[in-house]
Scaffold this motif. Structure first.
Motif, PDB file in Angstrom:
ATOM      1  N   VAL A 233      -5.153  15.387  14.250  1.00 20.52           N
ATOM      2  CA  VAL A 233      -4.720  15.059  15.421  1.00 20.52           C
ATOM      3  C   VAL A 233      -5.529  15.413  16.845  1.00 20.52           C
ATOM      4  O   VAL A 233      -6.224  16.009  17.137  1.00 20.52           O
ATOM      5  CB  VAL A 233      -3.052  15.981  15.845  1.00 20.52           C
ATOM      6  N   LEU A 234      -5.568  13.869  17.179  1.00 25.43           N
ATOM      7  CA  LEU A 234      -6.484  14.299  18.894  1.00 25.43           C
ATOM      8  C   LEU A 234      -5.241  14.004  19.760  1.00 25.43           C
ATOM      9  O   LEU A 234      -4.401  12.992  19.656  1.00 25.43           O
ATOM     10  CB  LEU A 234      -7.304  13.283  18.734  1.00 25.43           C
ATOM     11  N   VAL A 235      -5.016  14.831  20.814  1.00 26.87           N
ATOM     12  CA  VAL A 235      -3.934  14.893  22.237  1.00 26.87           C
ATOM     13  C   VAL A 235      -4.659  13.590  22.711  1.00 26.87           C
ATOM     14  O   VAL A 235      -5.183  14.307  23.752  1.00 26.87           O
ATOM     15  CB  VAL A 235      -3.801  15.944  22.413  1.00 26.87           C
ATOM     16  N   ILE A 236      -3.807  13.230  23.145  1.00 29.64           N
ATOM     17  CA  ILE A 236      -4.243  12.366  24.420  1.00 29.64           C
ATOM     18  C   ILE A 236      -3.264  12.819  25.843  1.00 29.64           C
ATOM     19  O   ILE A 236      -2.121  12.459  25.756  1.00 29.64           O
ATOM     20  CB  ILE A 236      -3.376  10.641  24.642  1.00 29.64           C
ATOM     21  N   ARG A 237      -3.709  12.652  27.052  1.00 31.79           N
ATOM     22  CA  ARG A 237      -3.285  13.579  27.953  1.00 31.79           C
ATOM     23  C   ARG A 237      -2.840  13.104  29.057  1.00 31.79           C
ATOM     24  O   ARG A 237      -2.623  13.173  29.921  1.00 31.79           O
ATOM     25  CB  ARG A 237      -4.022  15.005  28.442  1.00 31.79           C
ATOM     26  N   ALA A 238      -2.847  11.135  28.855  1.00 33.81           N
ATOM     27  CA  ALA A 238      -2.789   9.968  30.514  1.00 33.81           C
ATOM     28  C   ALA A 238      -1.270  10.609  30.696  1.00 33.81           C
ATOM     29  O   ALA A 238      -1.269  10.972  31.757  1.00 33.81           O
ATOM     30  CB  ALA A 238      -2.969   9.411  29.537  1.00 33.81           C
ATOM     31  N   THR A 239      -0.607  10.311  30.029  1.00 32.67           N
ATOM     32  CA  THR A 239       0.997  11.296  30.714  1.00 32.67           C
ATOM     33  C   THR A 239       1.508  11.805  31.385  1.00 32.67           C
ATOM     34  O   THR A 239       2.697  12.465  31.691  1.00 32.67           O
ATOM     35  CB  THR A 239       2.277  10.459  30.188  1.00 32.67           C
ATOM     36  N   HIS A 240       0.399  13.291  30.594  1.00 33.29           N
ATOM     37  CA  HIS A 240       0.567  14.330  30.783  1.00 33.29           C
ATOM     38  C   HIS A 240       1.084  15.415  32.464  1.00 33.29           C
ATOM     39  O   HIS A 240       0.289  15.526  33.209  1.00 33.29           O
ATOM     40  CB  HIS A 240      -0.046  15.892  30.142  1.00 33.29           C
ATOM     41  N   MET A 241       2.347  15.525  32.572  1.00 38.42           N
ATOM     42  CA  MET A 241       2.187  16.559  34.335  1.00 38.42           C
ATOM     43  C   MET A 241       2.156  17.529  33.798  1.00 38.42           C
ATOM     44  O   MET A 241       2.270  17.709  35.135  1.00 38.42           O
ATOM     45  CB  MET A 241       4.083  15.756  34.648  1.00 38.42           C
ATOM     46  N   HIS A 242       1.893  18.481  32.870  1.00 34.19           N
ATOM     47  CA  HIS A 242       2.121  19.469  32.610  1.00 34.19           C
ATOM     48  C   HIS A 242       0.762  19.505  31.670  1.00 34.19           C
ATOM     49  O   HIS A 242       0.895  18.693  30.465  1.00 34.19           O
ATOM     50  CB  HIS A 242       3.245  20.035  33.052  1.00 34.19           C
ATOM     51  N   PRO A 243       0.307  20.907  31.771  1.00 30.62           N
ATOM     52  CA  PRO A 243      -0.542  21.091  30.779  1.00 30.62           C
ATOM     53  C   PRO A 243       0.352  21.469  29.449  1.00 30.62           C
ATOM     54  O   PRO A 243       0.846  21.786  29.225  1.00 30.62           O
ATOM     55  CB  PRO A 243      -1.403  22.435  30.777  1.00 30.62           C
ATOM     56  N   LEU A 244      -0.459  20.569  28.293  1.00 25.30           N
ATOM     57  CA  LEU A 244       0.370  20.817  26.874  1.00 25.30           C
ATOM     58  C   LEU A 244      -0.365  21.942  25.974  1.00 25.30           C
ATOM     59  O   LEU A 244      -1.707  21.838  25.876  1.00 25.30           O
ATOM     60  CB  LEU A 244       0.461  20.229  26.267  1.00 25.30           C
ATOM     61  N   GLU A 245       0.251  23.060  25.823  1.00 23.74           N
ATOM     62  CA  GLU A 245      -0.846  24.124  24.776  1.00 23.74           C
ATOM     63  C   GLU A 245      -0.536  23.982  23.137  1.00 23.74           C
ATOM     64  O   GLU A 245       0.300  23.389  23.211  1.00 23.74           O
ATOM     65  CB  GLU A 245       0.330  25.236  25.012  1.00 23.74           C
ATOM     66  N   THR A 246      -1.885  23.518  22.722  1.00 26.07           N
ATOM     67  CA  THR A 246      -2.050  22.689  21.493  1.00 26.07           C
ATOM     68  C   THR A 246      -3.469  23.427  21.052  1.00 26.07           C
ATOM     69  O   THR A 246      -4.326  23.424  21.742  1.00 26.07           O
ATOM     70  CB  THR A 246      -1.879  21.530  21.525  1.00 26.07           C
ATOM     71  N   ALA A 247      -3.603  23.803  19.690  1.00 28.78           N
ATOM     72  CA  ALA A 247      -4.787  23.795  19.513  1.00 28.78           C
ATOM     73  C   ALA A 247      -5.447  22.745  19.004  1.00 28.78           C
ATOM     74  O   ALA A 247      -6.526  23.122  18.736  1.00 28.78           O
ATOM     75  CB  ALA A 247      -4.599  24.577  18.029  1.00 28.78           C
ATOM     76  N   HIS A 248      -4.587  21.354  19.108  1.00 25.64           N
ATOM     77  CA  HIS A 248      -5.891  20.050  18.732  1.00 25.64           C
ATOM     78  C   HIS A 248      -6.370  19.623  20.092  1.00 25.64           C
ATOM     79  O   HIS A 248      -6.654  20.359  21.216  1.00 25.64           O
ATOM     80  CB  HIS A 248      -4.889  19.410  18.263  1.00 25.64           C
ATOM     81  N   PRO A 249      -7.974  18.708  19.810  1.00 26.86           N
ATOM     82  CA  PRO A 249      -8.975  18.193  20.383  1.00 26.86           C
ATOM     83  C   PRO A 249      -7.701  17.142  21.544  1.00 26.86           C
ATOM     84  O   PRO A 249      -6.825  16.320  20.884  1.00 26.86           O
ATOM     85  CB  PRO A 249      -9.527  18.481  20.497  1.00 26.86           C
ATOM     86  N   GLY A 250      -8.043  17.497  22.657  1.00 21.82           N
ATOM     87  CA  GLY A 250      -7.213  16.629  23.656  1.00 21.82           C
ATOM     88  C   GLY A 250      -8.206  15.655  24.659  1.00 21.82           C
ATOM     89  O   GLY A 250      -9.924  16.261  25.031  1.00 21.82           O
ATOM     90  N   ILE A 251      -7.757  14.341  25.012  1.00 21.82           N
ATOM     91  CA  ILE A 251      -9.030  13.616  26.094  1.00 21.82           C
ATOM     92  C   ILE A 251      -7.406  12.636  26.844  1.00 21.82           C
ATOM     93  O   ILE A 251      -6.384  12.556  26.991  1.00 21.82           O
ATOM     94  CB  ILE A 251      -9.525  12.285  25.283  1.00 21.82           C
ATOM     95  N   ASP A 252      -8.198  12.616  27.691  1.00 19.06           N
ATOM     96  CA  ASP A 252      -7.405  11.732  29.585  1.00 19.06           C
ATOM     97  C   ASP A 252      -7.238  10.049  28.628  1.00 19.06           C
ATOM     98  O   ASP A 252      -5.559  10.647  29.056  1.00 19.06           O
ATOM     99  CB  ASP A 252      -8.067  12.216  30.386  1.00 19.06           C
TER     100      ASP A 252
END
Length: 224
Positions: free
Chosen positions: A183-202
């Motif tokens: 899983v790769l997390v896309i953070r573009a619409t996150h208004m608050h940090p999401l706690e996850t062990a997966h890598p992410g990009i904006d």
């Protein structure tokens, strides 16, 4: 955290993308429609809206309306309203260019939206609809169940464990995990940090893909 995902150290047979919040931002339109529905049913809108993201409309309705309501009819009303209301929907930065760089037979979209709504939103922001488009209409159990991602991988001809899932919401992340995918997390619409062990990009700006001789794909970020 598997940092190899973003440094070309891991090859994947296919990429599987969630849609809302991952390829396009529809949160403003979706919350506008759902707030009207919630208000009509006397629900606490502030408590209700965070629960709608990443899951099927029918599952949201069943969770919130009391017994005796026609959940299918209520979900259909919301879907029709969402198809009509696309004001404020936009691509996630770099999404179109990134999708265009992928081999056609190596990616698909896996969304909790019904097919008509998915196609409407993709068309509205100018994103291509892939050959493999798994929607709420295609599974009995929606996210966070893994059925949708397993079906997409199978349809592409691969095992989910050889795929990379692009997700933004907890329900979808859980679905990808349970399917056995990375899983790769896309953070573009996150208004608050999401706690996850997966890598992410904006977003997808600076993200590129290389293709191995066997057709498998590797991700790279511009500063690698």
């Amino acid at each position: 955290m598997d940092r190899a995902i973003l440094s070309g150290g891991r090859a994947f047979s296919a990429f599987l993308f969630d849609m809302d919040g991952t390829l396009l931002s529809s949160v403003i339109a979706a919350e506008r429609v759902w707030a009207r529905w919630a208000s009509g049913h006397g629900l606490d809108i502030d408590a209700f809206l965070p629960t709608i993201h990443g899951v099927r409309a029918i599952d949201t309705v069943r969770r919130w309306v009391p017994p005796g309501f026609d959940a299918e009819a209520e979900a259909s009303k919301v879907t029709l309203a969402e198809i009509e209301d696309i004001d404020g929907i936009a691509q996630i930065a770099g999404a179109e260019a990134f999708l265009s760089s992928l081999p056609e037979n190596r990616w698909g979209i896996v969304t909790s939206a019904p097919r008509a709504l998915a196609r409407r939103r993709l068309e509205a922001v100018g994103l291509p609809a892939p050959a493999v488009l798994i929607t709420a209409d295609d599974v009995t159990n929606g996210k966070p169940h893994p059925d949708c991602y397993r079906l997409a991988a199978q349809t592409l001809g691969f095992d989910a464990s050889d795929c990379l899932v692009f997700e933004d919401a907890p329900a979808g992340i859980s679905a990808g995990e349970q399917a056995g995918a990375s899983v790769l997390v896309i953070r573009a619409t996150h208004m608050h940090p999401l706690e996850t062990a997966h890598p992410g990009i904006d977003d997808y700006d600076g993200l590129r893909v290389s293709v191995d001789a066997d057709g498998s794909m590797r991700l790279h970020i511009s500063n690698d």
